[in-house]
Design a protein around this motif. Structure first.
Motif, mmCIF file in Angstrom:
data_model
loop_
_atom_site.group_PDB
_atom_site.id
_atom_site.type_symbol
_atom_site.label_atom_id
_atom_site.label_comp_id
_atom_site.label_asym_id
_atom_site.label_seq_id
_atom_site.Cartn_x
_atom_site.Cartn_y
_atom_site.Cartn_z
ATOM 1 N N ARG A 231 1.050 -1.628 -0.182
ATOM 2 C CA ARG A 231 -0.402 -0.224 0.366
ATOM 3 C C ARG A 231 1.286 0.781 0.106
ATOM 4 N N LYS A 234 2.658 1.422 -3.248
ATOM 5 C CA LYS A 234 1.367 2.146 -4.951
ATOM 6 C C LYS A 234 1.316 3.633 -4.461
ATOM 7 N N SER A 235 0.584 3.385 -3.425
ATOM 8 C CA SER A 235 0.591 5.099 -3.157
ATOM 9 C C SER A 235 1.999 6.009 -3.013
#
Length: 358
Positions: A231, A234-235
């Motif tokens: 996460r 991906k951010s």
């Protein structure tokens, strides 16, 4: 919702760990409970039903009592949501009630995740000026803090009142530092406290069950950290401070090595993952240009369930079958919630199916 357990039931770890551990009896009861979980072929059938049909189906299953008792207060999606929460709470309370000694202690330590979840939920509610009813809608009283006590907390006027009420609990040393603005920091510290508590529960014991409990916990930390890392990457987050979100104590993954991947681009991160112990689990779906992490998270959750089931067969008269059942029950609740929420949001069937862990 009225639960069977009392607040502060065996509240200290020392008192909980004393006494005879009735593993044979508890495991036998758990195996009977697991046999009543919905079979995998149920989910495709549910996908072809309307919300009303799903409600009727669930009412004819192990959730009948929950549906019947809540039908006067709720309907439709709200009815199913509250029935699922109630059933999970009652099920895990039952585990606490039928277990004794060491097995009760370990189950109780595992279920503290719900106590922490509920405390965080109440604090979030106060932060957002939510009503007591709105807060209680998100409560899952499946730990040692019962629904009546949590209701009283939710009804407090301010977050200061909530924290004051929790002054005699183990959570207070962290909660007392909440100033109304640093909620994320407090939540992160509570999560870390939970895992530290699980390791403390093992306490260096050489007993087979506590070693199995430790291994079970450490694998869970590995997978949780891996999902968090995905996460973050991906951010586009590369700040080293994000490592504070990681949990110490994984089984196969070294946090030092994990930290080295944080500054990488997503493509380089994927390349580095090829040396990760769990790469074989996700290698067929992880791509540098992937747009969603849903498949990755689903795959890792499936691996967790499969590993728990395998452990359960190898160690049939231990804490593992109980942990296996708890994971399976949580997964059933999650799958049902995904389906009902997806139906209510008019999502395509394929989108809903992608999120199911079967």
């Amino acid at each position: 919702m009225q639960l069977l357990q009392k607040f502060k039931r065996g509240n200290s770890k020392k008192s909980l760990s004393k006494g005879h551990a009735n593993y044979a009896y508890t495991v036998a009861r758990v195996r009977a409970m697991k046999s009543k979980l919905l079979p995998k072929e149920t989910y495709p059938r549910l996908m072809n039903m309307s919300i009303d049909e799903i409600t009727r189906f669930i009412e004819e299953s192990e959730y009948k009592v929950d549906i019947d008792q809540l039908a006067r207060q709720y309907e439709g999606v709200d009815l199913i949501e509250h029935a699922l929460n109630r059933n999970l709470a009652e099920t895990f309370t039952k585990l606490l009630n039928i277990s004794e000694g060491d097995v009760n202690f370990l189950i109780g330590e595992k279920l503290k995740k719900y106590d922490i979840w509920n405390i965080k939920t109440i604090l979030r509610g106060k932060y957002c000026n939510a009503s007591t009813e709105e807060i209680l809608d998100a409560i899952v009283a499946a730990g040692r803090l019962n629904y009546t006590y949590l209701s009283e907390l939710a009804a407090k006027a301010t977050y200061e009142d909530v924290i004051s009420e929790l002054a005699n609990t183990e959570y207070y040393p962290i909660l007392k530092n909440y100033d109304g603005t640093n909620l994320s920091e407090i939540e992160n510290k509570l999560d870390k406290m939970y895992y530290a508590g699980l390791f403390e529960a093992v306490g260096g014991s050489k007993s087979k069950d506590r070693k199995l409990f430790e291994e079970f916990t450490r694998m869970g930390i590995d997978l949780k950290n891996l999902i968090t890392l995905f996460r973050l990457k991906k951010s586009g987050i590369t700040d080293s401070e994000a490592m504070d979100l990681m949990i110490e104590g994984g089984l196969k993954c070294n946090l030092k090595e994990t930290g080295k991947m944080l500054p990488l681009s997503f493509a380089d991160f994927v390349s580095e993952l090829e040396s990760n112990p769990y790469w074989d689990v996700i290698s067929d779906i992880v791509k540098p240009d992937m747009t969603s992490l849903l498949d990755v998270e689903t795959k890792l959750k499936k691996h967790r369930l499969k590993s728990a089931a395998s452990f359960s067969h190898v160690y049939p008269n231990s804490i593992v079958p109980i942990m296996d059942y708890m994971l399976s029950k949580q997964n059933e609740i999650s799958n049902l919630r995904i389906i009902i929420r997806g139906k209510a949001a008019n999502l395509e069937d394929d989108v809903i199916k992608e999120q199911l862990v079967i």
